[in-house]
Design a protein around this motif. Structure first.
Motif, PDB file in Angstrom:
ATOM      1  N   ALA A 197     -52.283 -24.885 -26.765  1.00  0.00           N
ATOM      2  CA  ALA A 197     -52.789 -25.412 -28.033  1.00  0.00           C
ATOM      3  C   ALA A 197     -54.270 -25.092 -28.209  1.00  0.00           C
ATOM      4  O   ALA A 197     -54.722 -24.746 -29.313  1.00  0.00           O
ATOM      5  N   ALA A 198     -55.055 -25.207 -27.128  1.00  0.00           N
ATOM      6  CA  ALA A 198     -56.490 -24.942 -27.219  1.00  0.00           C
ATOM      7  C   ALA A 198     -56.781 -23.474 -27.513  1.00  0.00           C
ATOM      8  O   ALA A 198     -57.797 -23.153 -28.140  1.00  0.00           O
ATOM      9  N   ASN A 199     -55.895 -22.573 -27.079  1.00  0.00           N
ATOM     10  CA  ASN A 199     -56.121 -21.138 -27.272  1.00  0.00           C
ATOM     11  C   ASN A 199     -55.237 -20.524 -28.357  1.00  0.00           C
ATOM     12  O   ASN A 199     -55.272 -19.307 -28.542  1.00  0.00           O
ATOM     13  N   CYS A 200     -54.462 -21.372 -29.067  1.00  0.00           N
ATOM     14  CA  CYS A 200     -53.554 -20.866 -30.116  1.00  0.00           C
ATOM     15  C   CYS A 200     -52.712 -19.719 -29.583  1.00  0.00           C
ATOM     16  O   CYS A 200     -52.662 -18.618 -30.173  1.00  0.00           O
ATOM     17  N   MET A 201     -52.057 -19.965 -28.457  1.00  0.00           N
ATOM     18  CA  MET A 201     -51.378 -18.898 -27.735  1.00  0.00           C
ATOM     19  C   MET A 201     -50.252 -18.245 -28.525  1.00  0.00           C
ATOM     20  O   MET A 201     -50.027 -17.042 -28.411  1.00  0.00           O
ATOM     21  N   SER A 255     -39.805 -10.939 -31.140  1.00  0.00           N
ATOM     22  CA  SER A 255     -40.384 -11.446 -29.894  1.00  0.00           C
ATOM     23  C   SER A 255     -41.325 -12.595 -30.251  1.00  0.00           C
ATOM     24  O   SER A 255     -42.496 -12.378 -30.557  1.00  0.00           O
ATOM     25  N   VAL A 256     -40.798 -13.809 -30.224  1.00  0.00           N
ATOM     26  CA  VAL A 256     -41.543 -14.999 -30.645  1.00  0.00           C
ATOM     27  C   VAL A 256     -41.770 -15.880 -29.422  1.00  0.00           C
ATOM     28  O   VAL A 256     -40.818 -16.441 -28.866  1.00  0.00           O
ATOM     29  N   PHE A 257     -43.015 -15.992 -28.987  1.00  0.00           N
ATOM     30  CA  PHE A 257     -43.377 -16.805 -27.830  1.00  0.00           C
ATOM     31  C   PHE A 257     -43.478 -18.273 -28.247  1.00  0.00           C
ATOM     32  O   PHE A 257     -44.056 -18.595 -29.283  1.00  0.00           O
ATOM     33  N   PRO A 302     -42.308 -18.412 -19.213  1.00  0.00           N
ATOM     34  CA  PRO A 302     -42.526 -18.408 -20.662  1.00  0.00           C
ATOM     35  C   PRO A 302     -41.196 -18.533 -21.402  1.00  0.00           C
ATOM     36  O   PRO A 302     -40.152 -18.097 -20.898  1.00  0.00           O
ATOM     37  N   ARG A 303     -41.253 -19.098 -22.561  1.00  0.00           N
ATOM     38  CA  ARG A 303     -40.050 -19.274 -23.362  1.00  0.00           C
ATOM     39  C   ARG A 303     -40.164 -18.468 -24.642  1.00  0.00           C
ATOM     40  O   ARG A 303     -41.213 -18.481 -25.311  1.00  0.00           O
ATOM     41  N   PHE A 304     -39.089 -17.749 -24.982  1.00  0.00           N
ATOM     42  CA  PHE A 304     -39.040 -16.952 -26.206  1.00  0.00           C
ATOM     43  C   PHE A 304     -37.852 -17.412 -27.049  1.00  0.00           C
ATOM     44  O   PHE A 304     -36.804 -17.788 -26.523  1.00  0.00           O
ATOM     45  N   MET A 305     -38.037 -17.364 -28.358  1.00  0.00           N
ATOM     46  CA  MET A 305     -36.924 -17.645 -29.261  1.00  0.00           C
ATOM     47  C   MET A 305     -35.913 -16.507 -29.168  1.00  0.00           C
ATOM     48  O   MET A 305     -36.244 -15.388 -28.764  1.00  0.00           O
ATOM     49  N   SER A 306     -34.683 -16.776 -29.556  1.00  0.00           N
ATOM     50  CA  SER A 306     -33.633 -15.761 -29.460  1.00  0.00           C
ATOM     51  C   SER A 306     -33.942 -14.572 -30.363  1.00  0.00           C
ATOM     52  O   SER A 306     -34.183 -14.750 -31.565  1.00  0.00           O
TER      53      SER A 306
END
Length: 475
Positions: free
Chosen positions: A106-110, A85-87, A397-401
């Motif tokens: 980027a500001a919150n290192c999400m 589960s990679v956001f 939101p986008r997640f890697m496969s």
């Protein structure tokens, strides 16, 4: 327990706390007190701090105290799913909103913060997000584990009614592990109540907001109607199997030590001649001489067959298979491998249940991240949650496969889809299917714009071709 009850009563009676909020604060503190021991227990299993639970049958007590085997299977059960589960940021229909969310992430290192909160979610059943306003109006997104946060669920709203976060704590004098809260934040629909401990007395400070909902969002794992805050990956079955595996490792350690020594038995002795009546001395080489008895008879010596480790290893393998069936994690992840190498199809089939779990996890966590994004945009724009939600920007939101497909197979699938549906070639969805990160997609778009601009300039500077028409010659 009495201290915790006194703490709940003390916090709920804080100075300047409104009477209508006292019951909510007490309910939150009491719920946190009840859930914390079980959450800390799961934390122990995750960190591998659980000691062997000896049954007092196979091992002497002296050895049980010395042997300290550890099993990291609960941690593997958590990370095997978390790794899939990679956001990777947010996508929207509005370029300006997309840039704003990129700046916020980027500001919150999400991306890194999401993984930390995800691990806490899988460990304890739920992770929590909070949103506040930082310097310059930039939203500050924070994450908290269930050991430091709790919330009350509203069935009618299908959302939380209020939440609590233990923001700061200090160590209790005379204890190396016990900590006492000193700063607590309570999130309600129209305010953030900051509760501080001042010389043993609690004081409340209200920070009102116009979000229209608590500035807190739960991220549960496997939520159901009966359990809206989900359940932990470290279930009671996982903890029970882990206890059995730790105990089996202790047995294997004892058996490994014993198998290196001959198993000697003395037959025909008139009394116990082992040193201090310790039955393990014979195998440890403590008996060096056997004398005749009063009748002049000497005892006979019989040596048993050497202990075999195969049955012990087979039982350990069975425990790993049980853990695999409970967690949907392939048995090879638990250190148990087959003698024959598995084919690629067999490996893919063994990973399919875990991939399905990861897809469900991404869908559920995506709902929480979307709400966090709407609240962050509301903080930056000075609006409320409903205004941002209903703006029609289609924030997702986008997640890697989670399947980690090979580049060759994924490229072939994308090519066939573009050939069947040509308009897909102009969509960023194809780049997402190829698992390009958001940063890579930005670079591709930037390079494409540079190439187009360069081509336009070159076309303007290029000499015009003769159109073949008649030209007037000077006289």
């Amino acid at each position: 327990m009495n201290i915790d009850m006194n703490l709940a009563a003390g916090v709920s009676s804080a100075a300047n706390l409104e009477p209508e909020d006292r019951e909510t604060v007490f309910e939150l503190m009491n719920l946190w007190r009840k859930k914390r021991p079980r959450n800390l227990l799961r934390e122990k299993y995750y960190l591998g701090h659980v000691r062997v639970k000896d049954l007092g049958i196979a091992m002497p007590k002296s050895l049980a105290r010395k042997i300290d085997p550890r099993i990291d299977w609960p941690k593997k059960a958590v990370h095997a799913l978390a790794d899939r589960s990679v956001f990777d940021g947010f996508t929207t229909d509005d370029d300006a909103t997309t840039d704003e969310l990129r700046e916020i992430c980027a500001a919150n290192c999400m991306e890194a913060l999401y993984r930390k909160n995800l691990i806490c979610e899988l460990k304890h059943c739920c992770g929590f997000w909070t949103v506040s306003e930082g310097d310059g109006g930039m939203p500050v997104i924070s994450a908290y584990p269930a050991t430091a946060a709790v919330a009350l669920w509203d069935d009618s709203l299908k959302a939380i009614r209020a939440g609590l976060v233990v923001a700061e704590s200090k160590a209790v004098a005379g204890s190396a592990v016990t900590r006492k809260p000193t700063l607590i934040e309570v999130y309600t629909k129209d305010a953030v109540i900051v509760l501080r401990s001042m010389d043993g007395n609690w004081e409340a400070e209200y920070r009102e907001h116009s979000m229209g909902r608590p500035l807190m969002e739960p991220m549960p794992y496997g939520a159901t109607l009966e359990r809206p805050f989900g359940s932990s990956r470290i279930t009671r079955s996982v903890m029970s199997i882990t206890d059995d595996a730790i105990r089996q490792r202790a047995r294997m350690e004892v058996a490994a030590e014993s198998s290196t020594l001959p198993q000697m038995w003395l037959l025909g002795t008139d009394k116990r001649i082992t040193n201090k009546e310790n039955k393990y001395d014979a195998s440890m080489g403590a008996i060096n001489e056997v004398t005749k008895d009063s009748d002049g008879d000497s005892p006979s010596i019989w040596q048993s067959a050497q202990l075999q480790m195969a049955p012990l290893s087979e039982y350990f393998r069975n425990l790993a298979c049980q853990m695999s069936s409970v967690t949907n994690v392939p048995v090879s992840f638990f250190g148990v491998s087959n003698d024959n190498p598995s084919s690629s199809d067999a490996i893919a089939a063994s990973l399919e249940p875990l991939v399905i779990d990861a897809k469900n996890l991404n869908r559920d966590n995506g709902n929480a991240l979307r709400n966090v994004a709407y609240m962050a945009l509301a903080v930056k724009h000075g609006t409320d949650y409903e205004t941002e939600r209903d703006a029609g920007r289609n924030v997702n939101p986008r997640f890697m496969s989670p399947a980690y497909p090979s580049v060759v197979s994924q490229s072939d699938a994308v090519l066939k889809q573009v050939q069947a549906i040509p308009k897909l070639a102009n969509s960023d969805v194809m780049l997402e299917m190829l698992d390009f990160t958001d940063e890579q997609m930005q670079r591709i778009e930037s390079d494409n714009k540079k190439a187009q601009a360069s081509a336009a300039v070159m076309s303007l500077l290029a000499p015009k071709e003769d159109d073949g028409g008649d030209t007037e010659q000077p006289a």
